[in-house]
Design an enzyme around this catalytic site. Structure first.
Site, PDB file in Angstrom:
ATOM      1  CB  CYS A  72      37.134  42.875  47.717  1.00 16.33           C
ATOM      2  SG  CYS A  72      38.257  42.154  46.511  1.00 16.33           S
ATOM      3  CB  CYS A 182      33.226  38.593  42.479  1.00 16.72           C
ATOM      4  SG  CYS A 182      33.846  40.394  42.114  1.00 16.72           S
TER       5      CYS A 182
HETATM    6  N1  DGL Z   1      35.480  42.882  43.721  1.00 15.13           N
HETATM    7  C1  DGL Z   1      36.267  41.508  43.700  1.00 15.13           C
HETATM    8  C2  DGL Z   1      35.616  40.238  44.758  1.00 15.13           C
HETATM    9  O1  DGL Z   1      34.985  40.237  45.366  1.00 15.13           O
HETATM   10  C3  DGL Z   1      37.809  42.032  43.060  1.00 15.13           C
HETATM   11  C4  DGL Z   1      37.348  41.221  41.947  1.00 15.13           C
HETATM   12  C5  DGL Z   1      38.652  41.585  41.172  1.00 15.13           C
HETATM   13  O2  DGL Z   1      39.139  42.485  41.406  1.00 15.13           O
HETATM   14  O3  DGL Z   1      39.063  40.236  40.315  1.00 15.13           O
HETATM   15  O4  DGL Z   1      36.790  39.438  44.401  1.00 15.13           O
END
Ligand code: DGL
Length: 258
Positions: A72, A182
């Site tokens: 993430c 993301c």
């Molecule tokens: N998948 C996540 C990222 O890479 C988080 C997205 C989120 O929860 O806002 O930032």
């Protein structure tokens, strides 16, 4: 070492990273946490993102994981320094791939789509200043994208409309690279490919993270050398069906309250 690699994300997006690592390291065991109950992380405060990252980390450590991949960008950019300083286990993080885009752009203009939490983080600014000085970086917060993916609306008209809004200013300014900052966004690549002109390349960090995981396991002598059948467990504290369907029902998924 046959202990598992622990992976967490705010939801199902980090499975894009899990798949890259699993492909590169098929002999490893995995535990994946989809914190879908708390998704999206992207609009939360730095303190909230940190507390959620601590909760996920402690669960994975209690499960005996040997290394943790923060799949993430939002959690990495806001919490990895704290986690590395406070837990005695190797952490692999993920950051937007600004560097390869900045090195290869011909138009000297690149686009980045990421969460508010990532784009406003100190680590993101540091990386951008380091690798993209002299390059125009057009940043867009992908507001609303993660909830649509978490709710199974990946291939929807709502998604297409949102992407059109975010891409328009980038295309007007002639980006030739789009950085996906993301881990939910690699699932948008089929739609993005149809929407972008052919010369705009899409970059995500998945393979780089997998290679880094392999390198850190190797240098710490943590690779699994056992020939036992591997164990892969994915947990969601939200909608398990969604986790299952993004993985084409290929893995063992279940509900866990965490
Ligand atoms: N998948 C996540 C990222 O890479 C988080 C997205 C989120 O929860 O806002 O930032």
């Amino acid at each position: 070492m046959s202990k598992s690699i622990g992976i967490f994300d705010s939801g199902i997006g980090g499975t894009s990273i899990f798949k890259e690592i699993h492909t590169l390291l098929p002999n490893e065991n995995f535990i994946y946490l989809a914190d879908s109950k708390n998704a999206p992380y992207g609009n939360k405060t730095k303190e909230d993102i940190l507390q959620l990252s601590i909760k996920n980390t402690e669960l994975l450590i209690n499960e005996g994981c040997k290394l943790i991949v923060i799949a993430c960008n939002t959690a990495t950019t806001n919490a990895i320094s704290y986690l590395r300083a406070n837990y005695d286990i190797p952490f692999i993080g993920i950051e937007p791939a600004i560097k390869p885009a900045a090195l290869n752009t011909q138009t000297k203009t690149i686009g980045i789509l990421a969460t508010k939490g990532t784009l406003s983080s100190h680590l993101f600014h540091k990386t951008t200043n380091l690798y993209a000085s002299g390059i125009k970086v057009i940043e867009k917060v992908g507001e609303g994208i993660v909830p649509l993916i978490e709710n199974g609306k990946l291939d929807s008209n709502e998604m297409r409309t949102l992407l059109e809004i975010y891409l328009e200013p980038m295309l007007k300014q002639h980006i030739d690279f789009l950085v996906l900052g993301c881990t939910h966004y690699p699932y948008l690549i089929p739609m993005l490919t149809k929407m972008l002109p052919e010369h705009v390349k899409i970059i995500d960090s998945g393979l780089a993270v997998a290679k880094q995981t392999q390198a850190v396991l190797t240098s710490n002598q943590l690779l699994n050398t056992s020939n036992d059948k591997t164990s892969i467990k994915l947990y969601s504290n939200g909608n398990v069906d969604m986790l299952n369907s993004i993985l084409d029902n290929q893995f063992d998924t279940s509900y866990l309250d965490f």
